[in-house]
Design a protein around this motif. Structure first.
Motif, PDB file in Angstrom:
ATOM      1  N   PRO A  11       0.835  -1.206   0.000  1.00  0.00           N
ATOM      2  CA  PRO A  11       0.000   0.000   0.000  1.00  0.00           C
ATOM      3  C   PRO A  11       0.868   1.253   0.000  1.00  0.00           C
ATOM      4  O   PRO A  11       1.924   1.306   0.635  1.00  0.00           O
ATOM      5  CB  PRO A  11      -0.784  -0.120   1.309  1.00  0.00           C
ATOM      6  CG  PRO A  11      -0.786  -1.572   1.622  1.00  0.00           C
ATOM      7  CD  PRO A  11       0.524  -2.094   1.109  1.00  0.00           C
ATOM      8  N   PRO A  19       6.129   1.477   3.897  1.00  0.00           N
ATOM      9  CA  PRO A  19       5.070   0.549   4.299  1.00  0.00           C
ATOM     10  C   PRO A  19       5.532  -0.541   5.263  1.00  0.00           C
ATOM     11  O   PRO A  19       4.760  -0.988   6.116  1.00  0.00           O
ATOM     12  CB  PRO A  19       4.593  -0.070   2.990  1.00  0.00           C
ATOM     13  CG  PRO A  19       5.052   0.859   1.925  1.00  0.00           C
ATOM     14  CD  PRO A  19       6.289   1.512   2.438  1.00  0.00           C
ATOM     15  N   SER A  29       5.251  -3.742   9.923  1.00  0.00           N
ATOM     16  CA  SER A  29       4.450  -2.912   9.021  1.00  0.00           C
ATOM     17  C   SER A  29       4.219  -1.555   9.658  1.00  0.00           C
ATOM     18  O   SER A  29       4.212  -1.421  10.890  1.00  0.00           O
ATOM     19  CB  SER A  29       3.094  -3.560   8.712  1.00  0.00           C
ATOM     20  OG  SER A  29       2.175  -3.337   9.765  1.00  0.00           O
ATOM     21  N   MET A  32      -1.606   0.512   9.162  1.00  0.00           N
ATOM     22  CA  MET A  32      -2.394   0.434   7.930  1.00  0.00           C
ATOM     23  C   MET A  32      -3.871   0.621   8.246  1.00  0.00           C
ATOM     24  O   MET A  32      -4.393   0.042   9.200  1.00  0.00           O
ATOM     25  CB  MET A  32      -2.190  -0.917   7.243  1.00  0.00           C
ATOM     26  CG  MET A  32      -0.779  -1.149   6.768  1.00  0.00           C
ATOM     27  SD  MET A  32      -0.419  -0.083   5.353  1.00  0.00           S
ATOM     28  CE  MET A  32       1.357  -0.284   5.264  1.00  0.00           C
ATOM     29  N   ALA A  62      -7.731  -3.502   6.650  1.00  0.00           N
ATOM     30  CA  ALA A  62      -6.486  -2.921   7.169  1.00  0.00           C
ATOM     31  C   ALA A  62      -5.440  -4.018   7.391  1.00  0.00           C
ATOM     32  O   ALA A  62      -4.256  -3.829   7.100  1.00  0.00           O
ATOM     33  CB  ALA A  62      -6.768  -2.161   8.460  1.00  0.00           C
ATOM     34  N   ASN A  65      -3.916  -5.013   4.154  1.00  0.00           N
ATOM     35  CA  ASN A  65      -2.918  -4.022   3.751  1.00  0.00           C
ATOM     36  C   ASN A  65      -1.609  -4.214   4.519  1.00  0.00           C
ATOM     37  O   ASN A  65      -0.526  -4.118   3.932  1.00  0.00           O
ATOM     38  CB  ASN A  65      -3.463  -2.607   3.950  1.00  0.00           C
ATOM     39  CG  ASN A  65      -4.524  -2.258   2.933  1.00  0.00           C
ATOM     40  OD1 ASN A  65      -4.592  -2.841   1.853  1.00  0.00           O
ATOM     41  ND2 ASN A  65      -5.373  -1.308   3.265  1.00  0.00           N
ATOM     42  N   ALA A  66      -1.700  -4.508   5.813  1.00  0.00           N
ATOM     43  CA  ALA A  66      -0.490  -4.758   6.601  1.00  0.00           C
ATOM     44  C   ALA A  66       0.230  -6.011   6.094  1.00  0.00           C
ATOM     45  O   ALA A  66       1.457  -6.020   5.957  1.00  0.00           O
ATOM     46  CB  ALA A  66      -0.838  -4.891   8.079  1.00  0.00           C
ATOM     47  N   ALA A  69       1.952  -5.199   2.814  1.00  0.00           N
ATOM     48  CA  ALA A  69       3.170  -4.407   3.026  1.00  0.00           C
ATOM     49  C   ALA A  69       4.318  -5.306   3.469  1.00  0.00           C
ATOM     50  O   ALA A  69       5.434  -5.224   2.945  1.00  0.00           O
ATOM     51  CB  ALA A  69       2.907  -3.314   4.059  1.00  0.00           C
ATOM     52  N   GLU A 137      -6.831   1.028  12.605  1.00  0.00           N
ATOM     53  CA  GLU A 137      -5.467   1.022  12.084  1.00  0.00           C
ATOM     54  C   GLU A 137      -4.777  -0.210  12.654  1.00  0.00           C
ATOM     55  O   GLU A 137      -4.916  -0.517  13.843  1.00  0.00           O
ATOM     56  CB  GLU A 137      -4.726   2.281  12.488  1.00  0.00           C
ATOM     57  CG  GLU A 137      -3.333   2.379  11.910  1.00  0.00           C
ATOM     58  CD  GLU A 137      -2.666   3.730  12.173  1.00  0.00           C
ATOM     59  OE1 GLU A 137      -1.581   3.945  11.622  1.00  0.00           O
ATOM     60  OE2 GLU A 137      -3.211   4.548  12.944  1.00  0.00           O
TER      61      GLU A 137
END
Length: 146
Positions: A11, A19, A29, A32, A62, A65-66, A69, A137
């Motif tokens: 991301p 990231p 990470s 995210m 989220a 996304n982590a 990354a 997050e």
């Protein structure tokens, strides 16, 4: 989540940071949020603007996304030997108490991606606000296979 989905591009940072970072066999990470292609998919405060199912879904995105990354930093999910720690921040009302249930949405993604044995220790923390008005997050720390 397939290896192909996670081995793609990490991301895009929303500020001056990277990231993910790998150091001495551990990958970390950045925090995210639930973004797709750099766009926040949901905003608001859990318990006021979002209900529990919406918050769990946001936590899952989220977490994806982590994972993306970290996977991009280490060369794919095959290089992850296990998740070590996950911190889940939830922007919520003062009286919202189901933080662990929100965090379970993120844990479900880790199990889907890496299996039950990869589950990390976890903290779920209620906060006043998160970047860009995100409801959740996620920060993830993983061990990298030697």
């Amino acid at each position: 989540m397939s290896e192909q989905q996670l081995a793609g591009v990490a991301p895009r940072p929303q500020g001056r940071y990277v990231p993910a970072v790998v150091h001495d066999g551990i990958a970390y990470s950045a925090g995210m949020t639930p973004r797709r292609d750099g766009v926040l998919t949901v905003a608001g405060v859990v318990g006021r603007d979002l209900d529990l199912p919406q918050a769990r879904e946001a936590a899952g995105l989220a977490a994806r996304n982590a994972m993306a990354a970290v996977a991009a930093a280490v060369g794919g999910t095959a290089a992850i030997s296990r998740c070590l720690r996950m911190t889940v921040f939830v922007a919520c009302t003062r009286d919202f108490r189901d933080l662990s249930a929100v965090a379970d949405g993120a844990s479900d993604v880790l199990v889907e991606s890496l299996g039950q044995d990869a589950l990390p220790v976890r903290s779920a923390i209620g906060v006043y606000a998160l970047p860009s008005g995100a409801p959740v997050e996620i920060e993830l720390t993983v061990a990298v296979a030697p």
